[in-house]
Design a protein around this motif. Structure first.
Motif, short mmCIF file in Angstrom:
data_model
loop_
_atom_site.label_atom_id
_atom_site.label_comp_id
_atom_site.label_asym_id
_atom_site.label_seq_id
_atom_site.Cartn_x
_atom_site.Cartn_y
_atom_site.Cartn_z
N ALA A 129 43.81 51.31 36.50
CA ALA A 129 45.38 51.14 37.04
C ALA A 129 45.17 49.65 38.47
N HIS A 130 45.24 50.36 39.45
CA HIS A 130 44.57 49.71 40.73
C HIS A 130 43.74 48.40 40.89
N SER A 131 43.02 48.80 39.88
CA SER A 131 42.12 47.31 40.21
C SER A 131 42.61 45.71 39.97
N PRO A 132 42.52 45.00 41.00
CA PRO A 132 42.89 43.15 40.39
C PRO A 132 42.42 43.00 39.37
N VAL A 133 43.19 42.12 38.70
CA VAL A 133 42.82 41.30 37.19
C VAL A 133 42.04 40.18 38.06
N LYS A 134 40.66 40.44 37.43
CA LYS A 134 39.48 39.29 37.80
C LYS A 134 39.60 38.17 37.31
#
Length: 141
Positions: A129-134
């Motif tokens: 949920a908190h990882s940026p979209v690559k």
């Protein structure tokens, strides 16, 4: 001798029993979560609501869906558990208690169906949920 077809009346009754069971499961789990019920129902309790024998309920559900009544209960409990674990304000032990489990049994139950502990599930969900979209870049040569 060929396979005989069940009369429509029997098929309709099977569907009625199954639909009522599923409705009772949802209602009971709502009651558990809201505190209106303190103990998790067993098959005999659901059967009593329909004034039928527990074996008849189990057999009917299995015949009409291919699944046992427990499969439906476990699936709904897992859906609720996953949703509750995504709310990080509630400790796992509190979620377990609200679902009428002790923490150890909740962890075993959850891991059996999800393949990870509730804590691992929550951590994985938080990480996703908190990882940026690559973003993928296109390189032209």
């Amino acid at each position: 001798m060929g396979a005989s077809k069940l009369p429509k009346k029997i098929l309709a009754r099977q569907q009625e029993i199954t639909a009522a069971f599923l409705l009772h499961v949802d209602q009971h789990l709502d009651d558990i979560l809201s505190g209106k019920a303190a103990d998790m129902f067993e098959i005999r309790d659901f059967a009593a609501l329909q004034f039928i024998h527990p074996t008849h309920l189990s057999n009917t559900i299995k015949l009409s869906t291919g699944k046992s009544p427990c499969d439906f209960m476990e699936a709904r409990i897992m859906d609720i558990s996953r949703a509750m674990l995504r709310d990080t304000r509630q400790p796992v032990a509190e979620i377990a208690a609200r679902l009428t489990f002790d923490p150890s049994n909740f962890t075993k139950f959850f891991k059996r169906f999800e393949g990870m502990t509730p804590k691992q599930y929550r951590e994985q969900w938080l990480q996703q949920a908190h990882s940026p979209v690559k973003k993928t870049e296109t390189v032209t040569i």
